[in-house]
Design a protein around this motif. Sequence first.
Motif, PDB file in Angstrom:
ATOM      1  N   VAL A  16       0.832  -1.205   0.000  1.00  0.00           N
ATOM      2  CA  VAL A  16       0.000   0.000   0.000  1.00  0.00           C
ATOM      3  C   VAL A  16       0.867   1.256   0.000  1.00  0.00           C
ATOM      4  O   VAL A  16       1.858   1.341   0.737  1.00  0.00           O
ATOM      5  CB  VAL A  16      -0.928   0.004   1.237  1.00  0.00           C
ATOM      6  CG1 VAL A  16      -1.708   1.315   1.339  1.00  0.00           C
ATOM      7  CG2 VAL A  16      -1.881  -1.188   1.172  1.00  0.00           C
ATOM      8  N   VAL A  17       0.479   2.243  -0.800  1.00  0.00           N
ATOM      9  CA  VAL A  17       1.158   3.542  -0.839  1.00  0.00           C
ATOM     10  C   VAL A  17       0.434   4.517   0.076  1.00  0.00           C
ATOM     11  O   VAL A  17      -0.794   4.615   0.047  1.00  0.00           O
ATOM     12  CB  VAL A  17       1.171   4.115  -2.272  1.00  0.00           C
ATOM     13  CG1 VAL A  17       1.684   5.556  -2.276  1.00  0.00           C
ATOM     14  CG2 VAL A  17       2.032   3.255  -3.180  1.00  0.00           C
ATOM     15  N   GLN A  21      -5.293  19.331   0.402  1.00  0.00           N
ATOM     16  CA  GLN A  21      -4.103  18.499   0.268  1.00  0.00           C
ATOM     17  C   GLN A  21      -4.430  17.017   0.419  1.00  0.00           C
ATOM     18  O   GLN A  21      -3.861  16.179  -0.292  1.00  0.00           O
ATOM     19  CB  GLN A  21      -3.037  18.906   1.278  1.00  0.00           C
ATOM     20  CG  GLN A  21      -1.676  18.328   0.933  1.00  0.00           C
ATOM     21  CD  GLN A  21      -0.561  18.908   1.764  1.00  0.00           C
ATOM     22  OE1 GLN A  21      -0.248  18.355   2.818  1.00  0.00           O
ATOM     23  NE2 GLN A  21       0.048  19.983   1.309  1.00  0.00           N
ATOM     24  N   CYS A  22      -5.330  16.672   1.315  1.00  0.00           N
ATOM     25  CA  CYS A  22      -5.757  15.269   1.439  1.00  0.00           C
ATOM     26  C   CYS A  22      -6.328  14.770   0.117  1.00  0.00           C
ATOM     27  O   CYS A  22      -6.012  13.670  -0.345  1.00  0.00           O
ATOM     28  CB  CYS A  22      -6.807  15.118   2.540  1.00  0.00           C
ATOM     29  SG  CYS A  22      -6.176  15.194   4.227  1.00  0.00           S
ATOM     30  N   ALA A  23      -7.183  15.588  -0.495  1.00  0.00           N
ATOM     31  CA  ALA A  23      -7.806  15.206  -1.762  1.00  0.00           C
ATOM     32  C   ALA A  23      -6.759  15.062  -2.855  1.00  0.00           C
ATOM     33  O   ALA A  23      -6.802  14.117  -3.654  1.00  0.00           O
ATOM     34  CB  ALA A  23      -8.863  16.237  -2.155  1.00  0.00           C
ATOM     35  N   ALA A  24      -5.799  15.992  -2.895  1.00  0.00           N
ATOM     36  CA  ALA A  24      -4.752  15.925  -3.919  1.00  0.00           C
ATOM     37  C   ALA A  24      -3.910  14.671  -3.750  1.00  0.00           C
ATOM     38  O   ALA A  24      -3.579  13.989  -4.730  1.00  0.00           O
ATOM     39  CB  ALA A  24      -3.877  17.175  -3.842  1.00  0.00           C
ATOM     40  N   LEU A  25      -3.551  14.343  -2.517  1.00  0.00           N
ATOM     41  CA  LEU A  25      -2.748  13.149  -2.256  1.00  0.00           C
ATOM     42  C   LEU A  25      -3.510  11.882  -2.639  1.00  0.00           C
ATOM     43  O   LEU A  25      -2.961  10.974  -3.266  1.00  0.00           O
ATOM     44  CB  LEU A  25      -2.337  13.098  -0.787  1.00  0.00           C
ATOM     45  CG  LEU A  25      -1.323  14.150  -0.338  1.00  0.00           C
ATOM     46  CD1 LEU A  25      -1.199  14.175   1.180  1.00  0.00           C
ATOM     47  CD2 LEU A  25       0.036  13.899  -0.973  1.00  0.00           C
ATOM     48  N   SER A  46      -2.371   8.145  -3.229  1.00  0.00           N
ATOM     49  CA  SER A  46      -2.095   7.792  -1.839  1.00  0.00           C
ATOM     50  C   SER A  46      -3.309   7.040  -1.304  1.00  0.00           C
ATOM     51  O   SER A  46      -4.390   7.603  -1.176  1.00  0.00           O
ATOM     52  CB  SER A  46      -1.830   9.046  -1.001  1.00  0.00           C
ATOM     53  OG  SER A  46      -1.461   8.699   0.316  1.00  0.00           O
ATOM     54  N   GLU A  47      -3.112   5.773  -0.984  1.00  0.00           N
ATOM     55  CA  GLU A  47      -4.234   4.932  -0.570  1.00  0.00           C
ATOM     56  C   GLU A  47      -4.581   5.088   0.895  1.00  0.00           C
ATOM     57  O   GLU A  47      -5.656   4.662   1.346  1.00  0.00           O
ATOM     58  CB  GLU A  47      -3.900   3.476  -0.910  1.00  0.00           C
ATOM     59  CG  GLU A  47      -3.803   3.262  -2.418  1.00  0.00           C
ATOM     60  CD  GLU A  47      -2.986   2.056  -2.812  1.00  0.00           C
ATOM     61  OE1 GLU A  47      -3.523   1.210  -3.541  1.00  0.00           O
ATOM     62  OE2 GLU A  47      -1.807   1.973  -2.405  1.00  0.00           O
ATOM     63  N   VAL A  84       4.374  14.677  -5.094  1.00  0.00           N
ATOM     64  CA  VAL A  84       5.563  14.077  -5.705  1.00  0.00           C
ATOM     65  C   VAL A  84       5.956  12.804  -4.971  1.00  0.00           C
ATOM     66  O   VAL A  84       6.353  11.799  -5.581  1.00  0.00           O
ATOM     67  CB  VAL A  84       6.737  15.080  -5.722  1.00  0.00           C
ATOM     68  CG1 VAL A  84       8.036  14.389  -6.134  1.00  0.00           C
ATOM     69  CG2 VAL A  84       6.432  16.227  -6.668  1.00  0.00           C
ATOM     70  N   GLU A  85       5.834  12.807  -3.639  1.00  0.00           N
ATOM     71  CA  GLU A  85       6.251  11.621  -2.890  1.00  0.00           C
ATOM     72  C   GLU A  85       5.349  10.428  -3.185  1.00  0.00           C
ATOM     73  O   GLU A  85       5.779   9.275  -3.113  1.00  0.00           O
ATOM     74  CB  GLU A  85       6.320  11.897  -1.386  1.00  0.00           C
ATOM     75  CG  GLU A  85       5.030  12.221  -0.696  1.00  0.00           C
ATOM     76  CD  GLU A  85       5.239  12.437   0.810  1.00  0.00           C
ATOM     77  OE1 GLU A  85       4.453  11.866   1.576  1.00  0.00           O
ATOM     78  OE2 GLU A  85       6.195  13.147   1.208  1.00  0.00           O
ATOM     79  N   VAL A  86       4.103  10.685  -3.530  1.00  0.00           N
ATOM     80  CA  VAL A  86       3.198   9.600  -3.913  1.00  0.00           C
ATOM     81  C   VAL A  86       3.653   9.003  -5.250  1.00  0.00           C
ATOM     82  O   VAL A  86       3.710   7.774  -5.415  1.00  0.00           O
ATOM     83  CB  VAL A  86       1.745  10.099  -4.013  1.00  0.00           C
ATOM     84  CG1 VAL A  86       0.818   8.970  -4.455  1.00  0.00           C
ATOM     85  CG2 VAL A  86       1.279  10.684  -2.685  1.00  0.00           C
ATOM     86  N   THR A  87       3.968   9.876  -6.193  1.00  0.00           N
ATOM     87  CA  THR A  87       4.438   9.413  -7.505  1.00  0.00           C
ATOM     88  C   THR A  87       5.700   8.580  -7.375  1.00  0.00           C
ATOM     89  O   THR A  87       5.837   7.522  -8.019  1.00  0.00           O
ATOM     90  CB  THR A  87       4.704  10.623  -8.429  1.00  0.00           C
ATOM     91  OG1 THR A  87       3.505  11.376  -8.575  1.00  0.00           O
ATOM     92  CG2 THR A  87       5.197  10.165  -9.791  1.00  0.00           C
ATOM     93  N   VAL A  88       6.638   9.023  -6.534  1.00  0.00           N
ATOM     94  CA  VAL A  88       7.886   8.278  -6.357  1.00  0.00           C
ATOM     95  C   VAL A  88       7.605   6.901  -5.759  1.00  0.00           C
ATOM     96  O   VAL A  88       8.176   5.886  -6.189  1.00  0.00           O
ATOM     97  CB  VAL A  88       8.867   9.064  -5.463  1.00  0.00           C
ATOM     98  CG1 VAL A  88      10.103   8.216  -5.134  1.00  0.00           C
ATOM     99  CG2 VAL A  88       9.287  10.357  -6.142  1.00  0.00           C
ATOM    100  N   ALA A  89       6.725   6.838  -4.768  1.00  0.00           N
ATOM    101  CA  ALA A  89       6.385   5.546  -4.153  1.00  0.00           C
ATOM    102  C   ALA A  89       5.762   4.602  -5.176  1.00  0.00           C
ATOM    103  O   ALA A  89       6.099   3.408  -5.235  1.00  0.00           O
ATOM    104  CB  ALA A  89       5.439   5.767  -2.981  1.00  0.00           C
ATOM    105  N   GLN A  90       4.856   5.130  -5.988  1.00  0.00           N
ATOM    106  CA  GLN A  90       4.238   4.301  -7.017  1.00  0.00           C
ATOM    107  C   GLN A  90       5.276   3.807  -8.025  1.00  0.00           C
ATOM    108  O   GLN A  90       5.271   2.635  -8.419  1.00  0.00           O
ATOM    109  CB  GLN A  90       3.160   5.097  -7.752  1.00  0.00           C
ATOM    110  CG  GLN A  90       1.915   5.379  -6.925  1.00  0.00           C
ATOM    111  CD  GLN A  90       0.877   6.136  -7.726  1.00  0.00           C
ATOM    112  OE1 GLN A  90       1.206   6.965  -8.572  1.00  0.00           O
ATOM    113  NE2 GLN A  90      -0.382   5.863  -7.471  1.00  0.00           N
TER     114      GLN A  90
END
Length: 431
Positions: free
Chosen positions: A48-49, A66-70, A75-76, A296-302
Amino acid sequence: MTYAPMTTAVPLPQVADASGPAKRHRTVGVRVGSGKGAVLVGGGAPIVVQSMTNTDTADIEATVRQCAALARAGSEIVRITVDREEAAAAVPHIRDRLAKMGVVAPLVGDFHYNGHTLLANHPACAEALDKYRVNPGNVGFRDKKDSQFSAIVEQAIRHGKAVRIGANWGSLDQELLTALMDANAKSRTPLAADAVTREAMARSAIWSAERAEEIGLARDRIILSAKVSAVQELIAVYRMLAARCDYALHLGLTEAGMGSKGVVASSAAMGVLLQQGIGDTIRVSLTPEPGGDRTVEVTVAQELLQTMGFRTFAPLVAACPGCGRTTSTVFQELARDIQNHIRDEMPAWKSRYPGVENLNVAVMGCIVNGPGESKHADIGISLPGTGETPAAPVFIDGKKAVTLRGAGIADAFKALVGEYIEKRFGAGAAR
């Protein structure tokens, strides 16, 4: 040049199996959230990301945005800071606003010194959150530590919430660390100080989890983490955790840093652990540029999970790095435009084109490797390099389909990508 025939058999070197990562470390599955937004962490579920906001939680509008954007970036699970009364009071409003927007990602509250008080004083906050995150090193001090930790666990039991028990070497339980250091100093074979610190990290997390179970929190409601900011230290401490327990594990290199340093450090540390089968959920903790995009950190994790073959989130775009044969910027611009186009369209594509995340696209810059790489992709283009004929062959499913020429190559190729997606993944596609 000629080569003499081989007259004797030459044995191949013995190497480790490179067919994929090690078998996943077996952990207890933890369900976070409810309804269609529920996420299973551990228990063999996909990794899970997750991410965390950096807004003032008391600022409801900013935190909701920001929650919605993530969540929309992938971001799961989304974590927010709950550090004072105003923040705790804002949580149920944030949850309600997100629900009205259709954002269902589980919401985690990050608690520290006063979490027991905030949860008791704000039952609506305790109910609105899907998981509580506590750090056994700073949940309380001296004789109050156990009672305050117990109070948070009891709130989780009362409201049916999961808990992440997260040790952090920046706020490690000093009483435990001191006791271990003293015992180590008296040992006939003392360990290095960093080894003792790792031991304290692992013990703090596991002992706290065992204490939570004694209080009554079910094992399938507990997730552990032990975050440090040094790559080798992180790898070592999570190996210890995996060897000693079957709690679900959250991976993350804390204070990874900014830009490429943070990306490389996080990827190096978590990549090693994931390849060894360790880790059920990850966060890439990047320091954003001032005013930078938190997603960006979500994209990197994915991208970390996808490039390692654990999950697929978005179509991959392969592009050559460029060299003296590719002095034109056309292929660079096209690769960038295609990648951005795909990411922009993915939220809509996922609902319209099931399986589109498995698409592979290639944008190559010259004739040397271009045609071959393009044939390996689902759809690829080989652009003309320096001095080459101004023609760009397009390969679809391994076969040359068309040759593009002129100033409109980029738009023409994007159109072909769209047509390919519709044909392969659209409603009329053969399944």
